[in-house]
Design a protein around this motif. Structure first.
Motif, PDB file in Angstrom:
ATOM      1  N   GLY A  57       0.831  -1.199   0.000  1.00 29.68           N
ATOM      2  CA  GLY A  57       0.000   0.000   0.000  1.00 29.68           C
ATOM      3  C   GLY A  57       0.864   1.246   0.000  1.00 29.68           C
ATOM      4  N   ARG A  58       0.303   2.314  -0.517  1.00 35.19           N
ATOM      5  CA  ARG A  58       1.049   3.567  -0.631  1.00 35.19           C
ATOM      6  C   ARG A  58       0.084   4.744  -0.485  1.00 35.19           C
ATOM      7  NH1 ARG A  58       5.699   5.493  -3.398  1.00 35.19           N
ATOM      8  NH2 ARG A  58       5.473   7.651  -4.099  1.00 35.19           N
ATOM      9  N   GLN A  59       0.514   5.735   0.277  1.00 42.83           N
ATOM     10  CA  GLN A  59      -0.219   6.989   0.381  1.00 42.83           C
ATOM     11  C   GLN A  59       0.609   8.065  -0.321  1.00 42.83           C
ATOM     12  OE1 GLN A  59      -3.365   7.670   1.747  1.00 42.83           O
ATOM     13  NE2 GLN A  59      -3.036   9.645   0.742  1.00 42.83           N
ATOM     14  N   SER A  60      -0.017   8.741  -1.300  1.00 42.96           N
ATOM     15  CA  SER A  60       0.670   9.770  -2.090  1.00 42.96           C
ATOM     16  C   SER A  60       0.009  11.120  -1.896  1.00 42.96           C
ATOM     17  CB  SER A  60       0.644   9.407  -3.584  1.00 42.96           C
ATOM     18  OG  SER A  60       1.344   8.210  -3.842  1.00 42.96           O
ATOM     19  N   TRP A  61       0.867  12.153  -1.804  1.00 43.43           N
ATOM     20  CA  TRP A  61       0.413  13.534  -1.753  1.00 43.43           C
ATOM     21  C   TRP A  61       1.072  14.279  -2.921  1.00 43.43           C
ATOM     22  CZ3 TRP A  61       2.051  10.695   2.397  1.00 43.43           C
ATOM     23  CH2 TRP A  61       1.157  10.522   3.460  1.00 43.43           C
ATOM     24  N   VAL A  62       0.259  14.893  -3.768  1.00 50.68           N
ATOM     25  CA  VAL A  62       0.770  15.541  -4.973  1.00 50.68           C
ATOM     26  C   VAL A  62       0.294  16.983  -5.034  1.00 50.68           C
ATOM     27  CG1 VAL A  62       0.787  15.529  -7.502  1.00 50.68           C
ATOM     28  CG2 VAL A  62       0.823  13.375  -6.245  1.00 50.68           C
ATOM     29  N   SER A  63       1.206  17.882  -5.377  1.00 46.63           N
ATOM     30  CA  SER A  63       0.875  19.286  -5.613  1.00 46.63           C
ATOM     31  C   SER A  63       1.430  19.680  -6.978  1.00 46.63           C
ATOM     32  CB  SER A  63       1.478  20.180  -4.523  1.00 46.63           C
ATOM     33  OG  SER A  63       1.211  21.545  -4.796  1.00 46.63           O
ATOM     34  N   GLN A  64       0.576  20.255  -7.820  1.00 44.24           N
ATOM     35  CA  GLN A  64       0.963  20.603  -9.186  1.00 44.24           C
ATOM     36  C   GLN A  64       0.585  22.053  -9.470  1.00 44.24           C
ATOM     37  OE1 GLN A  64      -0.975  18.492 -12.613  1.00 44.24           O
ATOM     38  NE2 GLN A  64       1.084  17.668 -12.931  1.00 44.24           N
ATOM     39  N   THR A  65       1.578  22.860  -9.857  1.00 48.61           N
ATOM     40  CA  THR A  65       1.363  24.279 -10.151  1.00 48.61           C
ATOM     41  C   THR A  65       1.587  24.529 -11.632  1.00 48.61           C
ATOM     42  OG1 THR A  65       2.079  24.933  -7.939  1.00 48.61           O
ATOM     43  CG2 THR A  65       2.075  26.639  -9.636  1.00 48.61           C
ATOM     44  N   THR A  66       0.603  25.159 -12.280  1.00 50.06           N
ATOM     45  CA  THR A  66       0.635  25.376 -13.719  1.00 50.06           C
ATOM     46  C   THR A  66       0.493  26.859 -14.033  1.00 50.06           C
ATOM     47  OG1 THR A  66      -0.410  23.221 -14.073  1.00 50.06           O
ATOM     48  CG2 THR A  66      -0.460  24.771 -15.915  1.00 50.06           C
ATOM     49  N   THR A  67       1.315  27.323 -14.984  1.00 44.77           N
ATOM     50  CA  THR A  67       1.227  28.691 -15.481  1.00 44.77           C
ATOM     51  C   THR A  67       1.066  28.643 -16.986  1.00 44.77           C
ATOM     52  OG1 THR A  67       2.684  29.477 -13.719  1.00 44.77           O
ATOM     53  CG2 THR A  67       2.329  30.949 -15.584  1.00 44.77           C
ATOM     54  N   ASP A 104       2.151  35.799 -19.314  1.00 43.63           N
ATOM     55  CA  ASP A 104       1.747  36.573 -18.140  1.00 43.63           C
ATOM     56  C   ASP A 104       0.676  35.856 -17.333  1.00 43.63           C
ATOM     57  OD1 ASP A 104       3.437  38.709 -18.955  1.00 43.63           O
ATOM     58  OD2 ASP A 104       1.908  39.336 -20.393  1.00 43.63           O
ATOM     59  N   GLY A 105       0.632  34.546 -17.456  1.00 38.81           N
ATOM     60  CA  GLY A 105      -0.407  33.784 -16.770  1.00 38.81           C
ATOM     61  C   GLY A 105      -0.230  33.780 -15.265  1.00 38.81           C
ATOM     62  N   VAL A 106      -1.324  33.574 -14.587  1.00 36.38           N
ATOM     63  CA  VAL A 106      -1.319  33.501 -13.136  1.00 36.38           C
ATOM     64  C   VAL A 106      -1.197  32.035 -12.728  1.00 36.38           C
ATOM     65  CG1 VAL A 106      -2.602  33.956 -11.032  1.00 36.38           C
ATOM     66  CG2 VAL A 106      -2.727  35.565 -12.950  1.00 36.38           C
ATOM     67  N   PRO A 107      -0.204  31.679 -11.929  1.00 34.45           N
ATOM     68  CA  PRO A 107      -0.046  30.284 -11.519  1.00 34.45           C
ATOM     69  C   PRO A 107      -1.278  29.761 -10.782  1.00 34.45           C
ATOM     70  CG  PRO A 107       1.915  31.560 -10.969  1.00 34.45           C
ATOM     71  CD  PRO A 107       0.857  32.547 -11.377  1.00 34.45           C
ATOM     72  N   SER A 108      -1.666  28.555 -11.115  1.00 38.33           N
ATOM     73  CA  SER A 108      -2.768  27.896 -10.412  1.00 38.33           C
ATOM     74  C   SER A 108      -2.277  26.548  -9.902  1.00 38.33           C
ATOM     75  CB  SER A 108      -3.967  27.691 -11.343  1.00 38.33           C
ATOM     76  OG  SER A 108      -3.630  26.853 -12.428  1.00 38.33           O
ATOM     77  N   THR A 109      -2.764  26.170  -8.727  1.00 37.50           N
ATOM     78  CA  THR A 109      -2.276  24.945  -8.087  1.00 37.50           C
ATOM     79  C   THR A 109      -3.424  23.967  -7.873  1.00 37.50           C
ATOM     80  OG1 THR A 109      -0.503  26.136  -6.943  1.00 37.50           O
ATOM     81  CG2 THR A 109      -1.121  23.987  -6.066  1.00 37.50           C
ATOM     82  N   GLN A 110      -3.180  22.724  -8.231  1.00 36.86           N
ATOM     83  CA  GLN A 110      -4.137  21.677  -7.913  1.00 36.86           C
ATOM     84  C   GLN A 110      -3.424  20.618  -7.073  1.00 36.86           C
ATOM     85  OE1 GLN A 110      -5.708  19.683 -11.354  1.00 36.86           O
ATOM     86  NE2 GLN A 110      -3.721  18.948 -12.079  1.00 36.86           N
ATOM     87  N   LYS A 111      -4.128  20.121  -6.052  1.00 39.65           N
ATOM     88  CA  LYS A 111      -3.560  19.139  -5.150  1.00 39.65           C
ATOM     89  C   LYS A 111      -4.412  17.879  -5.165  1.00 39.65           C
ATOM     90  CE  LYS A 111      -1.369  22.508  -2.064  1.00 39.65           C
ATOM     91  NZ  LYS A 111      -1.171  22.938  -0.653  1.00 39.65           N
ATOM     92  N   ALA A 112      -3.747  16.766  -4.930  1.00 38.49           N
ATOM     93  CA  ALA A 112      -4.466  15.493  -4.913  1.00 38.49           C
ATOM     94  C   ALA A 112      -3.770  14.536  -3.965  1.00 38.49           C
ATOM     95  CB  ALA A 112      -4.519  14.894  -6.322  1.00 38.49           C
ATOM     96  N   THR A 113      -4.553  13.686  -3.350  1.00 39.32           N
ATOM     97  CA  THR A 113      -4.023  12.613  -2.515  1.00 39.32           C
ATOM     98  C   THR A 113      -4.677  11.307  -2.951  1.00 39.32           C
ATOM     99  OG1 THR A 113      -5.725  12.861  -0.816  1.00 39.32           O
ATOM    100  CG2 THR A 113      -3.695  14.165  -0.564  1.00 39.32           C
ATOM    101  N   ALA A 114      -3.969  10.230  -2.761  1.00 35.72           N
ATOM    102  CA  ALA A 114      -4.535   8.942  -3.153  1.00 35.72           C
ATOM    103  C   ALA A 114      -3.854   7.819  -2.383  1.00 35.72           C
ATOM    104  CB  ALA A 114      -4.372   8.722  -4.656  1.00 35.72           C
ATOM    105  N   PHE A 115      -4.627   6.797  -2.095  1.00 34.53           N
ATOM    106  CA  PHE A 115      -4.074   5.565  -1.534  1.00 34.53           C
ATOM    107  C   PHE A 115      -4.196   4.495  -2.601  1.00 34.53           C
ATOM    108  CE2 PHE A 115      -4.328   1.453   0.538  1.00 34.53           C
ATOM    109  CZ  PHE A 115      -3.221   1.501   1.365  1.00 34.53           C
ATOM    110  N   THR A 116      -3.093   3.841  -2.887  1.00 30.01           N
ATOM    111  CA  THR A 116      -3.087   2.780  -3.883  1.00 30.01           C
ATOM    112  C   THR A 116      -2.465   1.533  -3.264  1.00 30.01           C
ATOM    113  OG1 THR A 116      -0.981   3.636  -4.722  1.00 30.01           O
ATOM    114  CG2 THR A 116      -2.978   4.299  -5.882  1.00 30.01           C
ATOM    115  N   GLY A 117      -2.741   0.389  -3.854  1.00 29.56           N
ATOM    116  CA  GLY A 117      -2.192  -0.833  -3.295  1.00 29.56           C
ATOM    117  C   GLY A 117      -2.411  -2.029  -4.186  1.00 29.56           C
ATOM    118  N   ARG A 118      -1.921  -3.141  -3.710  1.00 28.03           N
ATOM    119  CA  ARG A 118      -2.053  -4.400  -4.446  1.00 28.03           C
ATOM    120  C   ARG A 118      -2.161  -5.544  -3.455  1.00 28.03           C
ATOM    121  NH1 ARG A 118       1.304  -8.617  -6.262  1.00 28.03           N
ATOM    122  NH2 ARG A 118       0.590  -9.576  -8.239  1.00 28.03           N
ATOM    123  N   ALA A 119      -3.041  -6.491  -3.766  1.00 29.62           N
ATOM    124  CA  ALA A 119      -3.166  -7.723  -2.992  1.00 29.62           C
ATOM    125  C   ALA A 119      -3.101  -8.889  -3.962  1.00 29.62           C
ATOM    126  CB  ALA A 119      -4.483  -7.752  -2.215  1.00 29.62           C
TER     127      ALA A 119
END
Length: 599
Positions: free
Chosen positions: A334-344, A348-363
Motif C-alpha cells: 500500500g502507498r499513500q501519495s500527496w501531490v501538488s501541481q502548479t501550472t502557469t 503573463d499567466g497567473v499560476p494555479s495549483t491543484q492538489k491530490a491525494t490517493a491511496f493505492t495498493g495491491r493484494a
C-alpha cells in the motif's frame, strides 16, 4: 528514431507515467521524453498491471524498469562497430573493473557515437552517448554507486503521412527536410546506496537528477487541393525542457515468524519535476504535388505563441509484506501519495495549483505446487499526476486505475520451459490521447476499460535452441468520452497480436560450430485509426532475422570476437498505421552488421 521510447502495456500508454530507470520514475512532458540507449543497459524488466502501491506514480497497464550498466568486480572491455543501410555507422565501447591501485573502487565507462540517416527522407538518426559509473565498496555489506549520463541526439520530429478525409493514408510525407529536426540533450546523475545492517535488515537510498532539453521543428500538411495540385502546410516549433529530482529511501527486513517466511519493505520517496513548454506555429509554403519540391523552399521558423510551465511535487509513503507458508505466497502493499501541481499558462499567466491525494495498493495470492504449477489472483490500483496542459492551457487531472487479474504459471520440472497465462480487466480514468482537433496537444478521453488475455512461452535448451512466443488479445473500449467516441474501441490498439523469436546455435562436433541462426515474426492485428472508429488499420505481419558467428570457434586467436547481422522487417513490408487520427508509415527494412570484440 523519433521523440522517445513510446511504450504501451495492456493497451495503455506508459510513455510518460510508466518508464522507470534503476527503480526511479523517469517522467517526461510533450516532446521532452528521455531517450533510452539500449547499449547502456544491463537489463529491461516489465511489470504488468498497476504497480503504484510499491513503485509509486505509474500507468495502470504496467511499468518498464531499465537497469543501467554498473561497475563489475572483474576487469573487462568491449569494442563494437556497426554499419547498415541508410548510411548507418556506429562505434561503441564498454570498459570496467577495479580502479588501479584500489581494492574498494570499481568503475565502468560506456560510450557510443552514431551517424545515420533513416528510411524517412531527409532525416537523421544521430546519437552521442557517454555514461561513467563508479562504485565504492568499503566492505562486503556496503556499496555506493554513482551513475551518470550525457547524451545528444538528432532525429525526426515527425514522420507523419497525409491522410484523406475518408481515412486513406497517402504516400505524401507531411514533413519537409528543409524544416525537420529534433535536437535533444539529456543529462543524468545519481547514486544507489545499499547497506546490509545484519542478517535481517537492509537499507537503501536511491537519488537521481534528470534534465532533458528538446528543440523540435517540423511541417505538416493541413489540406490538399487536387484541382491545383497544391498541399497547404503549416510549420511547427516545439521548445521543451523537463527536469526531475527523485529520492527514494527503503528498509527491507527478511525474517521467520513461526513457519511463515516474511519479506517486509518500508519506504518514503520524494519527487519534484519542472516542465517548460513553448510552441510556435505558422504558415509554410505550399507543397507542389507534381514536382514534390521537398527541401526546395525556405521555411521560416514560427514565433512562439503558446507558453506553459508546470511543476509537480509528490511525497509517498509505502509498505509491502510478502509472506510464504508452504506453497502459499501472499503479497500485500500500500502507498499513500500527496501531490501538488502548479501550472502557469501564457507569458503573463497567473499560476494555479491543484492538489491530490490517493491511496493505492495491491493484494495478490498464489500457490506453488510441487509439480511447477502456480495459479494466482490479484487486485491492484494506480494513481499518477499527468504533466502538461490541454489546448486550452488547463492542466490534466491525475489518472487513476484499477485492475483485477487471474492467471497461472507453469515451470516444467527438469525441462527449461516456462508457460504463463493471464486474464485481466483494467479501468483507467482521465486517459491522455492526441487531440484530433489540435494535433500538437493531448486531451483526456474520460474512461477506458481494457479486458484481455495474455499467453507466453519460453524455452531454453542446452543444445543451443531458444524460443520465446507471446499472444495477446485485447478489447480496449472508451467507456466514457465524447459523444462520438463513447462505446468505441480505443484507436491504435490491436485486438490480437502475436510475436515469436527462435534461435539455434550449432554446438561442438559440427563444421559450423558457433554459428547462430534466428528468425522472428510479429503479427499486429486490425485496429481502428481514430477514436471515432470510422476507419481501420489493416493487419500486418513482419519478419526479423539474425545471423551471428563466434569467431573464436574458427581460430582460438580470435576468442572474444563475434560477427552479427540483424535484419528487421526482413521483407521490407510497407506498413502504414494511424492512431487518434494521426497517421504515419512504419519503419522500412533495416539491416545492420556488427563486429564485436570482448576481453
Amino acid at each position: 528514431m523519433i521523440r522517445g521510447s513510446i511504450v504501451y502495456i495492456r493497451g495503455f500508454d506508459a510513455t510518460y507515467t510508466g518508464i522507470y530507470r534503476d527503480g526511479l520514475r523517469q517522467g517526461g512532458g510533450n516532446f521532452a521524453i528521455p531517450k533510452i540507449e539500449p547499449y547502456g543497459l544491463d537489463s529491461v524488466s516489465i511489470l504488468r498491471g498497476p504497480a503504484s502501491g510499491l513503485y509509486g506514480l505509474g500507468s495502470p497497464g504496467g511499468i518498464v524498469d531499465v537497469t543501467t550498466k554498473r561497475p563489475t568486480l572483474t576487469p573487462f572491455g568491449e569494442v563494437q562497430l556497426q554499419a547498415g543501410n541508410y548510411d548507418r555507422y556506429q562505434g561503441s565501447f564498454d570498459i570496467g573493473g577495479p580502479v588501479p591501485g584500489s581494492d574498494q573502487l570499481y568503475y565502468r565507462l560506456t560510450g557510443l557515437l552514431r551517424d545515420a540517416k533513416t528510411w524517412y527522407p531527409g532525416n537523421d538518426d544521430d546519437r552521442a552517448y557517454i555514461a561513467p559509473a563508479l562504485t565504492w565498496r568499503p566492505d562486503a555489506d556496503t556499496s555506493f554507486t554513482i551513475l551518470s549520463e550525457y547524451q545528444t541526439s538528432r532525429t525526426a520530429a515527425s514522420i507523419g503521412n497525409f491522410r484523406t478525409a475518408d481515412g486513406q493514408l497517402t504516400n505524401i510525407y507531411s514533413n519537409d527536410p528543409a524544416f525537420s529536426a529534433m535536437d535533444q540533450k539529456q543529462y543524468r546523475i545519481g547514486y544507489a546506496f545499499e547497506h546490509n545492517v545484519d542478517d535481517v535488515w537492509t537499507v537503501r537510498q536511491n537519488f537521481r537528477f534528470y534534465q532533458v532539453d528538446v528543440d523540435a521543428k517540423y511541417t505538416q500538411i493541413d489540406s490538399i487541393d487536387y484541382g491545383t495540385n497544391l498541399a497547404s502546410r503549416s510549420a511547427w516549433r516545439i521548445l521543451d525542457s523537463f527536469n526531475t529530482v527523485t529520492l527514494d529511501n527503503q528498509a527491507e527486513a527478511k525474517f521467520m515468524l513461526g513457519a511463515i517466511r516474511n519479506t517486509a519493505l518500508f519506504g518514503v520517496d520524494y519527487g519534484h519535476s519542472y516542465y517548460n513548454d513553448k510552441i510556435g506555429y505558422g504558415a509554410a509554403p505550399d507543397l507542389n504535388l507534381l514536382t514534390m519540391n521537398y527541401g526546395a523552399q525556405a521555411i521560416a521558423t514560427p514565433a512562439f505563441s503558446i507558453f506553459n510551465k508546470q511543476s509537480t511535487d509528490e511525497v509517498g509513503v509505502y509498505a509491502q509484506e510478502q509472506a510464504r507458508l508452504g506453497g502459499f505466497v501472499l503479497t500485500l502493499n500500500g502507498r499513500q501519495s500527496w501531490v501538488s501541481q502548479t501550472t502557469t499558462a501564457g507569458l503573463d499567466g497567473v499560476p494555479s495549483t491543484q492538489k491530490a491525494t490517493a491511496f493505492t495498493g495491491r493484494a495478490g495470492l498464489s500457490y506453488v505446487f510441487d509439480n511447477g504449477l502456480a495459479p494466482y489472483v490479484s487486485y491492484a490500483t494506480a494513481f499518477s499526476p499527468q504533466v502538461g496542459v490541454d489546448a486550452s492551457g488547463l492542466p490534466f487531472k491525475p489518472t487513476t486505475g484499477a485492475q483485477t487479474e487471474a492467471g497461472i504459471k507453469y515451470q516444467m520440472p527438469h525441462v527449461p520451459v516456462l508457460l504463463t497465462a493471464a486474464v485481466f480487466d483494467i479501468t483507467q480514468d482521465n486517459v491522455l490521447r492526441t487531440d484530433p482537433n489540435n494535433m500538437a496537444f493531448q486531451a483526456a478521453t474520460g474512461q477506458v476499460e481494457s479486458k484481455g488475455v495474455e499467453l507466453e512461452a519460453k524455452l531454453a535448451l542446452k543444445q543451443g535452441f531458444d524460443l520465446t512466443a507471446a499472444y495477446t488479445h485485447l478489447n480496449v473500449v472508451i467507456t466514457q468520452g465524447n459523444p462520438d467516441t463513447t462505446g468505441n474501441e480505443l484507436s491504435g490498439i490491436p485486438r490480437n497480436s502475436f510475436a515469436a523469436f527462435g534461435k539455434y546455435t550449432f554446438q561442438s562436433g559440427v563444421p559450423v560450430e558457433g554459428l547462430g541462426l534466428g528468425l522472428g515474426v510479429r503479427y499486429i492485428g486490425t485496429n481502428f485509426g481514430n477514436d471515432q472508429n470510422t476507419f481501420q488499420n489493416a493487419a500486418t505481419t513482419l519478419f526479423d532475422a539474425v545471423i551471428d558467428y563466434d569467431l573464436g570457434k574458427l581460430d582460438r586467436r580470435l576468442l572474444g570476437a563475434t560477427m552479427r547481422l540483424n535484419a528487421t522487417n526482413l521483407f521490407d513490408k510497407h506498413d502504414q498505421t494511424c492512431q487518434s487520427g494521426y497517421c504515419y508509415a512504419g519503419e522500412r527494412r533495416q539491416v545492420i552488421g556488427i563486429l564485436s570484440y570482448r576481453w
